[in-house]
Design an enzyme around this catalytic site. Sequence first.
Site, PDB file in Angstrom:
ATOM      1  N   TYR A   1     -19.975  18.833 -55.577  1.00 25.14           N
ATOM      2  CA  TYR A   1     -20.175  18.266 -54.241  1.00 25.14           C
ATOM      3  C   TYR A   1     -20.633  16.830 -54.402  1.00 25.14           C
ATOM      4  CZ  TYR A   1     -22.178  17.552 -49.559  1.00 25.14           C
ATOM      5  OH  TYR A   1     -22.487  17.069 -48.304  1.00 25.14           O
TER       6      TYR A   1
ATOM      7  N   LYS B   1     -31.688  10.589 -53.520  1.00 25.96           N
ATOM      8  CA  LYS B   1     -32.821  11.509 -53.695  1.00 25.96           C
ATOM      9  C   LYS B   1     -34.023  10.843 -54.364  1.00 25.96           C
ATOM     10  CE  LYS B   1     -29.518  15.316 -53.843  1.00 25.96           C
ATOM     11  NZ  LYS B   1     -29.726  16.248 -52.728  1.00 25.96           N
TER      12      LYS B   1
ATOM     13  N   ASP C   1     -21.770  11.188 -60.928  1.00 29.33           N
ATOM     14  CA  ASP C   1     -22.512  11.348 -59.676  1.00 29.33           C
ATOM     15  C   ASP C   1     -23.890  11.903 -60.056  1.00 29.33           C
ATOM     16  OD1 ASP C   1     -22.021  13.076 -56.481  1.00 29.33           O
ATOM     17  OD2 ASP C   1     -23.734  12.037 -57.388  1.00 29.33           O
TER      18      ASP C   1
HETATM   19  P1  KE4 Z   1     -26.583  13.000 -49.420  1.00 34.42           P
HETATM   20  O1  KE4 Z   1     -25.510  12.312 -48.619  1.00 34.42           O
HETATM   21  O2  KE4 Z   1     -26.875  14.391 -48.921  1.00 34.42           O
HETATM   22  O3  KE4 Z   1     -27.849  12.143 -49.588  1.00 34.42           O
HETATM   23  O4  KE4 Z   1     -26.031  13.172 -50.924  1.00 34.42           O
HETATM   24  C1  KE4 Z   1     -24.801  13.818 -51.118  1.00 34.42           C
HETATM   25  C2  KE4 Z   1     -24.726  14.323 -52.538  1.00 34.42           C
HETATM   26  C3  KE4 Z   1     -23.963  13.630 -53.452  1.00 34.42           C
HETATM   27  N1  KE4 Z   1     -23.872  14.026 -54.736  1.00 34.42           N
HETATM   28  C4  KE4 Z   1     -24.540  15.137 -55.167  1.00 34.42           C
HETATM   29  C5  KE4 Z   1     -24.405  15.556 -56.599  1.00 34.42           C
HETATM   30  C6  KE4 Z   1     -25.337  15.885 -54.273  1.00 34.42           C
HETATM   31  O5  KE4 Z   1     -25.984  16.993 -54.718  1.00 34.42           O
HETATM   32  C7  KE4 Z   1     -25.451  15.473 -52.939  1.00 34.42           C
HETATM   33  C8  KE4 Z   1     -26.271  16.240 -51.911  1.00 34.42           C
HETATM   34  N2  KE4 Z   1     -26.940  17.403 -52.386  1.00 34.42           N
HETATM   35  C9  KE4 Z   1     -27.174  18.430 -51.395  1.00 34.42           C
HETATM   36  C10 KE4 Z   1     -27.823  19.609 -52.113  1.00 34.42           C
HETATM   37  N3  KE4 Z   1     -26.909  20.369 -52.838  1.00 34.42           N
HETATM   38  C11 KE4 Z   1     -28.001  17.926 -50.258  1.00 34.42           C
HETATM   39  C12 KE4 Z   1     -28.583  19.002 -49.366  1.00 34.42           C
HETATM   40  C13 KE4 Z   1     -27.927  18.990 -48.028  1.00 34.42           C
HETATM   41  O6  KE4 Z   1     -26.682  18.809 -47.938  1.00 34.42           O
HETATM   42  O7  KE4 Z   1     -28.695  19.168 -47.048  1.00 34.42           O
END
Ligand code: KE4
Length: 428
Positions: free
Chosen positions: A142, A265, A237
Site C-alpha cells: 500500500y 509518519k 516507500d
Molecule cells: P498516508 O497518506 O496515510 O499518510 O500514507 C500512506 C502510506 C504510504 N505508504 C505506506 C507504506 C503506508 O503504510 C501508508 C499508510 N499506512 C496506513 C497504515 N497501514 C495508514 C493508516 C490509515 O490508512 O489510516
Amino acid sequence: MTKSEQLFQQACGLMPGGVNSPVRAFGSVGETPRFIRKADGPYMIDVDGRQYLDYICSWGPMILGHNHPVIREKVMEACMNGLSFGAPTEAEVKMAELICGIIPSVEMVRMVNSGTEAVMSAIRAARGFTGRNKIVKFEGCYHGHSDALLVKAGSGVMTAGVPDSSGVPAGCTQDTLSAVYNDLDSVSALFEKNPGEIAAVIVEPVAANMGVVPPAEGFLPGLRKICDQNGALLIFDEVITGFRLALDGAQGYYGVRADLATYGKIIGGGMPVGAYAGRKEIMEMVAPAGNVYQAGTLSGNPVAMAAGIAQLTILKEHPEVYSHINRLGEKLYGGMEKIIEEAGVPCRVNHVGSLGSLFFTGQKVENYGEAKTSDTEKFARYFRYMLDHGVHLAPSQFEAMFLSSAHTEDHVELTLELVRDYFQKFYE
Ligand code: KE4
C-alpha cells in the site's frame, strides 16, 4: 450505551463510515471503534475512561510514545509564533538538513503533507526524470490512495474487500504493473514485456500493509540490480520503515540504496507530514527548479516541522531507542511464536525489529496471496479478546503491530500473558 458507541452512531451520520480513514472503523473486527480522548506514553484512554496499551502508535508516528514532553513543548513554542505563513521558514531548512544528513543516498528533499502525497509526487518525479510512464508495484503493498497506486493495494483496501477501488478510471492504472512480493522473476518478466517503458519500481522494503512480510534474502538487492540493468529508478516507500527500522531506515538496515525514498509518519512526530527525497539530479526536476509540478499550501508547515524536528533530533541523539524497540520486538514476537507453537495452533508470526504481525494461517506468509489465506474471523475474535483486556491492536489482520520507546519489558510480558491465555483457553 458507551460514549464511543454514541459518538460512532453520530459520526456515521456525518462522515463516511463514521471515520476519517477507513481502517479506523473497525470494519473487519466487528466492534465499535474506541473514540480516544487522550494518550500518554504507551497508553491511550478512550472517552469512557478505559485505558489501553497501544500497539498502533498512530500507525507508526509515535515511536517515542504518545504526548512526549519535548515534542509537545516544541510544538507549543512554534504555535506562539503563528501557525502558518505560506512563506519559507528556517524550520524547513533545518528539517531538510536533518533528513539529508541522516539518509546517505538523500541529497535533496521536498516536504508534503502525507505519505500518499509523497508517493504520488515521487512517482511523478520518476516519470519526469526517465521520460517513461510505467510503474511496477507489488500486490499487497500500500502506497497511499492516489489513483495510479490503488491496484491490488494493501492496508484498508484489503479489509474493504475492494481489490481495486471504484472511481479509479482504467486510464489511471493502465501504466501500473503488479508483481509478486519476494518474487524477482515476476519483476524481470514485467521488464521483458515492457522494454524501455518502466520508469520505476516502488516497494515497501518491509511490506507492512498485508500484515508484516519481510523481504526475502536477496530480494531488495535483486530489485536494485534489475532497475540498474533496465535504466529504471528504485523507489523505497519508507513511510512506515523510515526512521523506524534504524535511524537511516531500510536503506541503512538492509544496505540497499534507493534512487528515491518516501517518508511520512515518524518525520511528522504526530503532525501531518510527508516527504520524498533522493539524488539531486532527480529532485531538481521538481518545480520550481524543474518542470515536474508539485505544490502544497501547508507543505513544510512550521508547527508540523517543529514536531518532526523534535522527534528526529531525539532519535538522532538517542540511538538506544532503536536497540530498545528492536529488543522488545524480539521479545514480543519471539514470545508469540513460542506460544503458538506450544498451543499447536495454525498461526504464523512475521516480524522485523519493532514491526510484527500474527497471521491466522497455518502456512508461511511471504506474499499477498499467502497473506490472504489468513482467517480474518479468527483474527477478529483475537482482536476483541485483547481489546477487552486492555490491549489495543491494529483493527485488521493486514496491518502491523508497532512498538515505541515508551513500551517496556513489563508491557510485553503482560501482552504475552494475555496471548498465552487466549490460545490456551479461548482459541477455536
Ligand atoms: P498516508 O497518506 O496515510 O499518510 O500514507 C500512506 C502510506 C504510504 N505508504 C505506506 C507504506 C503506508 O503504510 C501508508 C499508510 N499506512 C496506513 C497504515 N497501514 C495508514 C493508516 C490509515 O490508512 O489510516
